[in-house]
Design an enzyme around this catalytic site. Structure first.
Site, mmCIF file in Angstrom:
data_model
loop_
_atom_site.group_PDB
_atom_site.id
_atom_site.type_symbol
_atom_site.label_atom_id
_atom_site.label_comp_id
_atom_site.label_asym_id
_atom_site.label_seq_id
_atom_site.Cartn_x
_atom_site.Cartn_y
_atom_site.Cartn_z
ATOM 1 N N ASP A 130 38.213 63.709 38.643
ATOM 2 C CA ASP A 130 37.026 64.338 39.211
ATOM 3 C C ASP A 130 37.097 65.842 38.995
ATOM 4 O OD1 ASP A 130 35.345 62.311 40.862
ATOM 5 O OD2 ASP A 130 37.413 61.824 41.406
ATOM 6 N N HIS A 170 29.351 65.869 44.202
ATOM 7 C CA HIS A 170 29.299 65.313 45.547
ATOM 8 C C HIS A 170 30.514 65.750 46.362
ATOM 9 C CE1 HIS A 170 31.750 62.565 43.160
ATOM 10 N NE2 HIS A 170 32.329 62.160 44.281
ATOM 11 N N ASP A 178 38.266 57.371 50.101
ATOM 12 C CA ASP A 178 38.367 58.835 50.161
ATOM 13 C C ASP A 178 39.509 59.244 51.090
ATOM 14 O OD1 ASP A 178 36.278 59.133 48.452
ATOM 15 O OD2 ASP A 178 34.825 59.821 49.926
ATOM 16 N N GLU A 262 27.934 58.231 42.116
ATOM 17 C CA GLU A 262 27.127 57.086 41.698
ATOM 18 C C GLU A 262 25.635 57.378 41.803
ATOM 19 O OE1 GLU A 262 30.329 53.706 43.206
ATOM 20 O OE2 GLU A 262 28.779 54.433 44.571
ATOM 21 N N LYS A 371 27.563 56.328 36.525
ATOM 22 C CA LYS A 371 28.130 55.239 37.317
ATOM 23 C C LYS A 371 27.078 54.641 38.246
ATOM 24 C CE LYS A 371 32.063 54.438 40.441
ATOM 25 N NZ LYS A 371 33.211 55.106 41.099
ATOM 26 N N HIS A 376 27.441 44.309 46.314
ATOM 27 C CA HIS A 376 27.427 42.856 46.149
ATOM 28 C C HIS A 376 27.153 42.083 47.437
ATOM 29 C CE1 HIS A 376 31.407 42.702 48.072
ATOM 30 N NE2 HIS A 376 31.622 43.836 47.417
ATOM 31 N N THR A 418 30.942 49.043 38.860
ATOM 32 C CA THR A 418 32.133 48.746 39.659
ATOM 33 C C THR A 418 32.222 47.257 40.026
ATOM 34 O OG1 THR A 418 30.961 49.243 41.707
ATOM 35 C CG2 THR A 418 32.110 51.063 40.645
ATOM 36 N N GLU A 456 34.894 49.433 36.334
ATOM 37 C CA GLU A 456 35.945 49.891 37.237
ATOM 38 C C GLU A 456 36.193 48.803 38.276
ATOM 39 O OE1 GLU A 456 34.831 53.494 39.172
ATOM 40 O OE2 GLU A 456 34.571 54.637 37.302
ATOM 41 N N ASN A 457 37.351 48.869 38.912
ATOM 42 C CA ASN A 457 37.557 48.060 40.114
ATOM 43 C C ASN A 457 37.084 48.868 41.309
ATOM 44 O OD1 ASN A 457 39.929 49.590 39.218
ATOM 45 N ND2 ASN A 457 40.916 48.898 41.101
ATOM 46 N N ALA A 458 36.473 48.200 42.283
ATOM 47 C CA ALA A 458 35.912 48.901 43.437
ATOM 48 C C ALA A 458 36.972 49.229 44.479
ATOM 49 C CB ALA A 458 34.808 48.062 44.071
ATOM 50 N N LEU A 459 37.969 48.356 44.609
ATOM 51 C CA LEU A 459 39.005 48.519 45.626
ATOM 52 C C LEU A 459 40.379 48.565 44.965
ATOM 53 C CD1 LEU A 459 37.678 45.937 48.262
ATOM 54 C CD2 LEU A 459 37.284 48.415 48.205
ATOM 55 N N ARG A 486 43.750 53.132 41.453
ATOM 56 C CA ARG A 486 43.930 54.504 41.114
ATOM 57 C C ARG A 486 45.407 54.749 40.955
ATOM 58 N NH1 ARG A 486 40.837 58.832 42.241
ATOM 59 N NH2 ARG A 486 39.421 57.560 43.484
#
Length: 548
Positions: A130, A170, A178, A262, A371, A376, A418, A456-459, A486
């Site tokens: 970022d 952002h 976060d 996003e 992004k 979901h 994601t 990407e993976n969300a979690l 990450r």
């Protein structure tokens, strides 16, 4: 001495030790080699030469067509006598949120260097970072401090990796994952204090300082500049500072378009317990600029006074509201008007910012991307309530992702999506989730719009089920790239690292496993003997884990 690296691919090309390529020729089995390690800077020299990027800022060759962006980048990346990557999906890894800290310096530089070495040994293509607005332009309007990011770019270049750099307009803090707090620049927050309507506002009047409201995109509310002008000036300064690296070390520029980077409204903020999964969220259209736009768009005297009165609250379920229930207000003429306006404003915002980015980075050689959130939950209901409040007009009767994909296609931007690691069967039954059907729908939208799809993976996940789902999704959707969330201490921990390395190999070669060489008694898939008896060295993932 001998150094065993826990990886499934060699980081030295048998054809050219100076090549940036991390892999041996595809038809060559794993083998044991005993060579001194080449300096990482040498490994990227051929790449920089092949791209003809001089040290002074210049315009690079024109970028390739949108449907070939990532493929072209990989071929250029191979430079220096090595073979381009054949097939497979390149894997990037997100760096920690505070890799460059609030003061503009690279934090934990020693740990970062060790981690980059480990990722390279695993066959990873590069890393994502970022580029925080709140860090770079913290000292005042138009006063940019790129030095921390310049140091990072040099570190990544020395490691022989590539970069995806996110223009993060952002706030960091208040959302899933976060772990740090990096606010917008202080001079922007001063403007927010003077005029709170420049940030998103919900029906109860709660202000959200994550991102500037798109309602004032074209109004000079930031010290005489419009938000789109501020974003453009920032990206232009970035281009000028890093032009020698764009298209080579910096493979991709992702343009932040909303909270978490996003393209969406901040409809489900976790800060202070405002929202909780699987709540429907709330519409964010109550600042004075959004209300003025709604009034101007309304064709009925009562439709432009406010947003829906029966849309419920953040934590509610669709059937608990008049708007989102099975045959609720969403399906009426008014509902169609409001949702068209609300989603159309979001599309217009993305169009404005990406048009500026396209003009700024045209010819730089870097891929552009944006992004889109993988919302979901409540996907199996008729109204798709959580998607609607986020700005995606996606219901049982209306496709919300094709307009987004077409907008991205106009600007040659990759659609980054994601929740690629999620399976329907792993979700709570009461939430109406279907990440798999959602990904299928987005894949179809991208295909119809002829735009690349990345993921990407969300979690944060380290289990084999998650890795297998990503690999399966990548194969079925034709992902152009995948970015893993990450890099941290957990990633380099024992079994997690072993599973991750196997996953990178699976993504690279389509899942085919080769036999281990006889000399690899430690089952590492990679054994490198170094002719340095003077001092002992540890495997790179061990160095990284110890330093983090």
């Amino acid at each position: 001495m001998a150094l065993t690296l826990r990886s499934s691919t060699s980081f030295l090309s048998l054809l050219d030790p100076a090549s940036k390529l991390l892999h041996k020729p595809e038809d060559a089995p794993p083998s044991c080699v005993a060579v001194p390690q080449a300096p990482a800077s040498t490994r990227l020299h051929a790449l920089r030469s092949a791209a003809q990027a001089p040290p002074a800022p210049v315009e690079a060759p024109a970028s390739p067509p949108a449907d070939l962006l990532h493929g072209q980048v990989q071929q250029a990346h191979a430079g220096g006598g090595g073979e381009p990557r054949r097939g497979g999906v390149p894997v990037y890894v997100m760096l920690p949120l505070d890799t460059v800290g609030p003061g503009g310096q690279v934090l934990r530089a020693r740990a970062l260097a060790a981690s980059l070495m480990a990722l390279r040994s695993a066959g990873v293509e590069g890393v994502m970072v970022d580029v925080w607005w709140g860090v770079v332009e913290r000292d005042g309007p138009g006063r940019y401090d790129w030095e921390g990011y310049a140091e990072l770019v040099r570190m990544v270049e020395r490691a022989g990796l590539r970069l995806q750099m996110v223009m993060s307009f952002h706030q960091c803090g208040g959302n899933v994952g976060d772990s740090r707090n990096i606010p917008l620049p202080s001079w922007v927050l001063e403007e927010v204090s003077d005029n709170p309507d420049i940030v998103y506002t919900d029906r109860s009047g709660r202000r959200n300082p994550e991102y500037i409201s798109l309602g004032c995109d074209t109004l000079p509310v930031l010290k005489g500049r419009t938000p789109v002008q501020v974003y453009s000036d920032y990206m232009r300064s970035f281009r000028d500072r890093f032009s020698a690296y764009l298209g080579t070390v910096i493979a991709e520029v992702q343009v932040g378009l909303g909270p978490c980077g996003e393209l969406r409204y901040p409809s489900y903020p976790e800060a202070n317990g405002t929202w909780r999964f699987p709540g429907i969220g709330e519409f964010q259209c109550y600042d004075k600029y959004m209300r003025a736009s709604l009034r101007a768009a309304a064709g009925h005297e009562n439709w432009g006074t406010s947003g829906p009165h029966d849309a419920g609250e953040y934590k509610q379920f669709p059937e608990e509201t008049g708007f989102f229930r099975r045959d609720g207000t969403w399906s009426t003429e008014y509902g169609h008007f409001f949702l068209n306006w609300y989603s159309g404003m979001l599309l217009e915002h993305g169009d404005h910012v990406l048009a500026a980015a396209e003009a700024i980075f045209r010819g730089s050689g870097a891929t552009l991307s944006a992004k889109v959130a993988g919302i979901h939950w409540h996907y199996r209901t008729r109204s798709h309530a959580a998607e609607l409040t986020a700005g995606y007009y996606n219901t049982r009767r209306h496709d919300g992702y094709e307009p987004i994909a077409r907008m991205l296609a106009r600007h040659g931007a990759v659609l980054n999506f994601t929740c690629m690691e999620m399976k329907d069967e792993q979700q709570p039954g009461h939430a109406g989730c279907s990440p798999e059907l959602l990904v299928q729908q987005v894949r179809a939208a991208a295909r119809n719009a002829r735009v690349e799809l990345a993921g990407e993976n969300a979690l944060e996940r380290y289990d084999e089920q998650a890795f297998a789902q990503v690999a399966s999704t990548a194969a079925s959707t034709g992902l152009s790239a995948f970015t893993y969330l990450r890099m941290n201490r957990n990633l380099f921990d024992g079994d997690n690292w072993r599973r991750f390395v196997a996953f990178v190999k699976t993504m690279a070669d389509g899942g085919a496993r080769t036999a281990l060489p006889r000399c690899d008694t430690g089952h590492s898939d990679l054994y490198v003997g170094f002719l340095d008896a003077a001092k002992e060295r540890r495997a790179p993932e061990a160095e990284a884990a110890a330093a983090l």
